[in-house]
Scaffold this motif. Structure first.
Motif, mmCIF file in Angstrom:
data_model
loop_
_atom_site.group_PDB
_atom_site.id
_atom_site.type_symbol
_atom_site.label_atom_id
_atom_site.label_comp_id
_atom_site.label_asym_id
_atom_site.label_seq_id
_atom_site.Cartn_x
_atom_site.Cartn_y
_atom_site.Cartn_z
ATOM 1 N N SER A 134 -2.336 -3.923 1.280
ATOM 2 C CA SER A 134 -3.297 -3.094 1.897
ATOM 3 C C SER A 134 -4.785 -3.907 2.253
ATOM 4 O O SER A 134 -5.575 -3.404 2.958
ATOM 5 C CB SER A 134 -3.865 -2.066 0.708
ATOM 6 N N HIS A 135 -4.894 -5.021 1.286
ATOM 7 C CA HIS A 135 -6.132 -5.754 1.618
ATOM 8 C C HIS A 135 -6.040 -7.332 1.904
ATOM 9 O O HIS A 135 -6.954 -7.903 2.267
ATOM 10 C CB HIS A 135 -7.066 -5.437 0.323
ATOM 11 N N SER A 168 1.062 -4.151 -3.810
ATOM 12 C CA SER A 168 0.474 -3.167 -3.010
ATOM 13 C C SER A 168 -1.138 -3.443 -2.528
ATOM 14 O O SER A 168 -1.529 -3.132 -1.423
ATOM 15 C CB SER A 168 0.233 -1.682 -3.965
ATOM 16 N N ASP A 197 -13.580 -5.541 -2.546
ATOM 17 C CA ASP A 197 -12.698 -4.718 -1.849
ATOM 18 C C ASP A 197 -12.728 -3.056 -2.121
ATOM 19 O O ASP A 197 -12.855 -2.254 -1.282
ATOM 20 C CB ASP A 197 -11.112 -4.853 -1.895
#
Length: 92
Positions: free
Chosen positions: A77-78, A73, A40
């Motif tokens: 986000s990913h 988080s 990522d």
């Protein structure tokens, strides 16, 4: 990732008990071994990156809460990080 170095750093920085340190370090190693951060973000996960990210959590959070805050988080986000959360009832 050097799990022993991470355990020592977590215990020193956050003053957490041995069980919390051990489980967070194990999960961090699992994240590193899965290659998720490398995929990522383009770099492998290391001890300093774990500490830096945990430091971003609210000051009043315990080690496990900090870990789950960061993992949450990353998941938002990913995606794909939820499996690395730590169940608080396992260590508290």
């Amino acid at each position: 990732m050097d799990r022993e170095a991470l355990e020592a750093a977590l215990a020193d920085r956050y003053g957490a008990d041995e069980d919390a340190v051990r489980v967070v370090a194990r999960q961090a190693r699992d994240v590193a071994d899965a290659g998720a951060i490398a995929a990522d973000f383009g770099y492998p996960l290391d001890v300093e990156q774990v500490l830096t990210n945990l430091d971003d959590a609210p000051d009043e959070y315990s080690l496990v809460e900090r870990w789950n805050w960061w993992i949450g988080s990353l998941d938002v986000s990913h995606g794909g990080y939820e499996r690395f959360r730590v169940r608080p009832d396992v260590v508290e």
